[in-house]
Design a protein around this motif. Structure first.
Motif, PDB file in Angstrom:
ATOM      1  N   LEU A  58     -12.036 -12.182  -6.629  1.00  0.00           N
ATOM      2  CA  LEU A  58     -10.470 -12.594  -6.215  1.00  0.00           C
ATOM      3  C   LEU A  58      -9.611 -11.434  -6.164  1.00  0.00           C
ATOM      4  O   LEU A  58      -8.868 -10.888  -5.062  1.00  0.00           O
ATOM      5  CB  LEU A  58      -9.803 -13.329  -7.174  1.00  0.00           C
ATOM      6  CG  LEU A  58      -8.556 -13.981  -6.736  1.00  0.00           C
ATOM      7  CD1 LEU A  58      -8.581 -15.113  -5.401  1.00  0.00           C
ATOM      8  CD2 LEU A  58      -7.951 -14.680  -8.082  1.00  0.00           C
ATOM      9  N   ILE A  59      -9.489 -10.372  -7.269  1.00  0.00           N
ATOM     10  CA  ILE A  59      -8.492  -9.207  -7.019  1.00  0.00           C
ATOM     11  C   ILE A  59      -9.009  -8.361  -5.951  1.00  0.00           C
ATOM     12  O   ILE A  59      -8.481  -7.658  -5.287  1.00  0.00           O
ATOM     13  CB  ILE A  59      -8.775  -8.608  -8.708  1.00  0.00           C
ATOM     14  CG1 ILE A  59      -7.960  -9.299  -9.734  1.00  0.00           C
ATOM     15  CG2 ILE A  59      -8.043  -7.245  -8.627  1.00  0.00           C
ATOM     16  CD1 ILE A  59      -8.204  -9.232 -11.140  1.00  0.00           C
ATOM     17  N   ALA A  60     -10.308  -8.112  -5.827  1.00  0.00           N
ATOM     18  CA  ALA A  60     -10.954  -7.332  -4.764  1.00  0.00           C
ATOM     19  C   ALA A  60     -10.146  -7.662  -3.354  1.00  0.00           C
ATOM     20  O   ALA A  60     -10.029  -6.739  -2.547  1.00  0.00           O
ATOM     21  CB  ALA A  60     -12.307  -7.091  -4.597  1.00  0.00           C
ATOM     22  N   THR A  61     -10.091  -8.962  -3.116  1.00  0.00           N
ATOM     23  CA  THR A  61      -9.560  -9.477  -1.922  1.00  0.00           C
ATOM     24  C   THR A  61      -8.133  -9.156  -1.944  1.00  0.00           C
ATOM     25  O   THR A  61      -7.711  -8.690  -1.060  1.00  0.00           O
ATOM     26  CB  THR A  61      -9.805 -10.945  -1.613  1.00  0.00           C
ATOM     27  OG1 THR A  61     -10.977 -11.215  -2.033  1.00  0.00           O
ATOM     28  CG2 THR A  61      -9.109 -11.485  -0.794  1.00  0.00           C
ATOM     29  N   ALA A  62      -7.280  -9.413  -3.062  1.00  0.00           N
ATOM     30  CA  ALA A  62      -5.956  -8.973  -3.203  1.00  0.00           C
ATOM     31  C   ALA A  62      -5.708  -7.507  -2.939  1.00  0.00           C
ATOM     32  O   ALA A  62      -4.708  -7.188  -2.310  1.00  0.00           O
ATOM     33  CB  ALA A  62      -5.303  -9.591  -4.536  1.00  0.00           C
ATOM     34  N   GLU A  63      -6.705  -6.675  -3.478  1.00  0.00           N
ATOM     35  CA  GLU A  63      -6.411  -5.205  -3.420  1.00  0.00           C
ATOM     36  C   GLU A  63      -6.420  -4.861  -1.572  1.00  0.00           C
ATOM     37  O   GLU A  63      -5.624  -3.746  -1.309  1.00  0.00           O
ATOM     38  CB  GLU A  63      -7.688  -4.620  -4.068  1.00  0.00           C
ATOM     39  CG  GLU A  63      -7.410  -3.053  -3.824  1.00  0.00           C
ATOM     40  CD  GLU A  63      -8.583  -2.406  -4.667  1.00  0.00           C
ATOM     41  OE1 GLU A  63      -8.765  -1.304  -4.640  1.00  0.00           O
ATOM     42  OE2 GLU A  63      -9.679  -3.021  -4.780  1.00  0.00           O
ATOM     43  N   TRP A  64      -7.277  -5.422  -1.090  1.00  0.00           N
ATOM     44  CA  TRP A  64      -7.084  -5.284   0.571  1.00  0.00           C
ATOM     45  C   TRP A  64      -5.525  -5.631   1.087  1.00  0.00           C
ATOM     46  O   TRP A  64      -5.271  -4.830   1.983  1.00  0.00           O
ATOM     47  CB  TRP A  64      -8.211  -6.201   1.225  1.00  0.00           C
ATOM     48  CG  TRP A  64      -9.506  -5.405   0.978  1.00  0.00           C
ATOM     49  CD1 TRP A  64     -10.667  -5.661   0.297  1.00  0.00           C
ATOM     50  CD2 TRP A  64     -10.158  -4.453   1.853  1.00  0.00           C
ATOM     51  NE1 TRP A  64     -11.536  -4.778   0.535  1.00  0.00           N
ATOM     52  CE2 TRP A  64     -11.317  -3.928   1.422  1.00  0.00           C
ATOM     53  CE3 TRP A  64      -9.333  -3.656   3.025  1.00  0.00           C
ATOM     54  CZ2 TRP A  64     -11.872  -2.758   1.831  1.00  0.00           C
ATOM     55  CZ3 TRP A  64     -10.215  -2.385   3.375  1.00  0.00           C
ATOM     56  CH2 TRP A  64     -11.535  -1.941   2.873  1.00  0.00           C
ATOM     57  N   MET A  65      -4.993  -6.498   0.506  1.00  0.00           N
ATOM     58  CA  MET A  65      -3.884  -6.883   0.996  1.00  0.00           C
ATOM     59  C   MET A  65      -2.624  -5.792   0.671  1.00  0.00           C
ATOM     60  O   MET A  65      -1.654  -5.723   1.288  1.00  0.00           O
ATOM     61  CB  MET A  65      -3.306  -8.355   0.414  1.00  0.00           C
ATOM     62  CG  MET A  65      -4.230  -9.450   0.650  1.00  0.00           C
ATOM     63  SD  MET A  65      -4.156  -9.848   2.487  1.00  0.00           S
ATOM     64  CE  MET A  65      -2.680 -10.849   2.512  1.00  0.00           C
ATOM     65  N   THR A  66      -2.866  -4.975  -0.340  1.00  0.00           N
ATOM     66  CA  THR A  66      -2.190  -4.008  -0.675  1.00  0.00           C
ATOM     67  C   THR A  66      -2.159  -2.650   0.223  1.00  0.00           C
ATOM     68  O   THR A  66      -1.459  -1.773  -0.042  1.00  0.00           O
ATOM     69  CB  THR A  66      -2.003  -3.549  -2.081  1.00  0.00           C
ATOM     70  OG1 THR A  66      -3.350  -3.108  -2.644  1.00  0.00           O
ATOM     71  CG2 THR A  66      -1.868  -4.772  -3.056  1.00  0.00           C
ATOM     72  N   LEU A  67      -3.513  -2.572   0.876  1.00  0.00           N
ATOM     73  CA  LEU A  67      -3.773  -1.227   1.577  1.00  0.00           C
ATOM     74  C   LEU A  67      -2.721  -0.914   2.449  1.00  0.00           C
ATOM     75  O   LEU A  67      -2.613   0.155   2.989  1.00  0.00           O
ATOM     76  CB  LEU A  67      -5.416  -1.287   1.826  1.00  0.00           C
ATOM     77  CG  LEU A  67      -6.357  -1.373   0.769  1.00  0.00           C
ATOM     78  CD1 LEU A  67      -7.653  -1.590   1.345  1.00  0.00           C
ATOM     79  CD2 LEU A  67      -6.294  -0.284  -0.321  1.00  0.00           C
ATOM     80  N   THR A  68      -2.097  -1.765   3.091  1.00  0.00           N
ATOM     81  CA  THR A  68      -1.249  -1.547   4.276  1.00  0.00           C
ATOM     82  C   THR A  68       0.243  -1.128   3.859  1.00  0.00           C
ATOM     83  O   THR A  68       1.041  -0.658   4.596  1.00  0.00           O
ATOM     84  CB  THR A  68      -1.008  -2.829   5.203  1.00  0.00           C
ATOM     85  OG1 THR A  68      -0.480  -3.906   4.118  1.00  0.00           O
ATOM     86  CG2 THR A  68      -2.417  -3.283   5.619  1.00  0.00           C
ATOM     87  N   GLU A  69       0.439  -1.038   2.388  1.00  0.00           N
ATOM     88  CA  GLU A  69       1.723  -0.475   1.988  1.00  0.00           C
ATOM     89  C   GLU A  69       1.926   0.789   2.547  1.00  0.00           C
ATOM     90  O   GLU A  69       3.350   0.977   2.909  1.00  0.00           O
ATOM     91  CB  GLU A  69       1.560  -0.497   0.467  1.00  0.00           C
ATOM     92  CG  GLU A  69       1.767  -1.852  -0.109  1.00  0.00           C
ATOM     93  CD  GLU A  69       1.897  -1.939  -1.537  1.00  0.00           C
ATOM     94  OE1 GLU A  69       2.489  -2.862  -2.033  1.00  0.00           O
ATOM     95  OE2 GLU A  69       1.656  -0.878  -2.177  1.00  0.00           O
TER      96      GLU A  69
END
Length: 469
Positions: A58-69
């Motif tokens: 789950l956290i790995a999926t969430a990590e992708w959401m932060t890559l666009t910062e």
């Protein structure tokens, strides 16, 4: 000859199929023992089915959401006039989480069968030091044993005033049943589990409130790392309530209400209770067999995993030594090496690296800084911000640091902290340095790739060159 006879044909019975149990089973089979493993919920235990594997997926999926910062900083713009935005399809996310956990369990099951481990689907308990009773769907089985390993793990601790219902008030094992992202998630508990899930759901798009009874999040971790993560949480829109103890949680018509000890009420759609774990040591026949537990119910073990009863060993979260899958696995292996007469080194917690899967990650190993600051250890400390690392600049990494600790008398590396993306990978060279008693000069003299984040580890070592007192 004597050592071989100790192993061949020895009957090993393991209760619990998590990392401590299944790794022990593999070692015992490698040493020629007859191995039976009793597991009630599926091979891999909670670590694979409801804890480590699903949560980190789950956290790995969430990590992708932060890559666009850092996208705009790197010169990445939407093509055309409309901005591109992403949202998490939660039913797909959780379906993938559950499928991956089940696949991992199946893979472990297949490996154990291939190695000749006898698998029993049921619950086990001691019937004296040399016999285990396994209760299965088909009745009880008596399993004679020369060696018993207890690896029964732990479960989420529940609050009597905030009983989980699996729908609105949840433990971390129940999160994967949700089909939609919680609109407003209240996380009670700011330790490792609470911080990881709070960060993940915040990144996935939930409005998150983190209730912390202490002055800061991650109270047991490196102070600088915890302060940085709390700043990141707040920057990303999370509400952090420090020094706020949750008194109760109850369902409302449309969600939940969490009452704080000072009388304040916090409303949300869901509440995650993340206030630690309870060892699964009930109904194991421990008292009847003479196996000692401490005041919190953890099985007492020494550094080679022995309990207070000869021939009975224990590993993993049921021992309370350190709640890490890697430690459970090593405890299980050590138990088999010791009981079956192989060469063994006692467990050394000073060489254990740990990681908190926030974004950025926090990885630690060795002696913590507070022991140096207090004077308990005569050490030197250096800290390098990642923002000055050339590779970090290229990747738009503006937050994080590398810390290195050395002993003043010898220059030996004794600890380290890394706060960075993939810190779990970057901590490994520091762990190797500690386990092999390398000095900061030896680390500094090794080549690193330029540019690389690991270059900051070598640079930190160079700054400690003159730190000997």
């Amino acid at each position: 000859m004597g050592r071989s006879s100790t192993r061949e044909g020895s009957r090993v019975v393991i209760i619990g199929g998590g990392p401590g149990g299944y790794e022990a089973a593999l070692v015992a089979r490698q040493l020629g023992a007859d191995v039976t493993l009793v597991e009630r919920q599926g091979v891999g235990g909670s670590a694979v089915l409801t804890d480590v594997v699903p949560s980190k997926t789950l956290i790995a999926t969430a990590e992708w959401m932060t890559l666009t910062e850092s996208a705009s900083e790197l010169g990445i713009r939407p093509r055309g006039e409309e901005a591109i935005s992403y949202t998490a399809d939660f039913s797909t996310v959780n379906a993938r989480v559950v499928a991956l956990a089940n696949k991992q369990s199946t893979d472990i099951h297949t490996r154990l069968e291939r190695e000749g481990v006898r698998l029993v689907d049921g619950t086990g308990r001691l019937d004296g030091p040399h016999r285990v009773i396994a209760t299965t769907a088909h009745g009880d089985m008596q399993l004679p044993a020369d060696v018993v390993l207890l690896a029964t793990g732990a479960r989420p601790r529940e609050l009597p005033t905030a009983q989980p219902d699996g729908e609105r008030i949840l433990t971390w094992t129940q999160l994967y049943h949700l089909t939609e992202i919680p609109e407003r998630l209240i996380v009670v508990g700011s330790g490792v589990t609470g911080a990881e899930f709070a960060g993940a759901y915040n990144a996935l798009g939930a409005d998150v409130v983190l209730v912390s009874s202490r002055d800061r999040v991650l109270p047991g971790e490196d102070a600088d790392a915890a302060e940085l993560i709390e700043q990141v949480f707040k920057r990303r829109g999370m509400e952090v309530l420090s020094r706020s103890r949750a008194a109760s949680a109850r369902r409302t018509e449309n969600g939940v209400e969490v009452e704080l000890a000072d009388g304040r009420m916090v409303s949300g759609s869901h509440c995650l209770i993340a206030v630690g774990g309870v060892p699964n040591t009930e109904d194991l026949g421990l008292a009847e067999t003479g196996v000692a537990v401490n005041e919190r119910g953890h099985i007492q073990v020494d550094r080679v995993s022995r309990t207070t009863v000869r021939g009975v060993y224990a590993a993993g979260d049921c021992t309370g030594v350190l709640p890490l899958a890697s430690v459970a696995a090593m405890q299980g292996r050590i138990a088999m090496w010791h009981s079956l007469g192989d060469a063994v080194s006692p467990l050394d917690l000073g060489q254990v690296s740990a990681n908190i899967f926030t974004a950025p990650e926090i990885a630690t190993v060795g002696i913590p800084q507070h022991k140096i600051d207090s004077g308990a250890v005569d050490g030197a400390v250096t800290t390098l911000p990642l923002a000055r690392n050339p590779r970090a600049k290229m990747q738009g990494i503006n937050e994080g640091f590398v810390k290195l600790f050395s002993r003043r008398s010898s220059g030996t590396v004794i600890g380290g902290v890394v706060v960075a993306p993939r810190a779990s990978e970057l901590i490994f060279p520091i762990t190797l340095a500690i386990s092999n008693r390398l000095t900061v000069d030896q680390i500094a003299g090794a080549f690193t790739v330029y540019p690389s984040l690991s270059g900051s580890i070598a640079e930190a070592a160079r700054t400690l060159h003159d730190a000997r007192g």
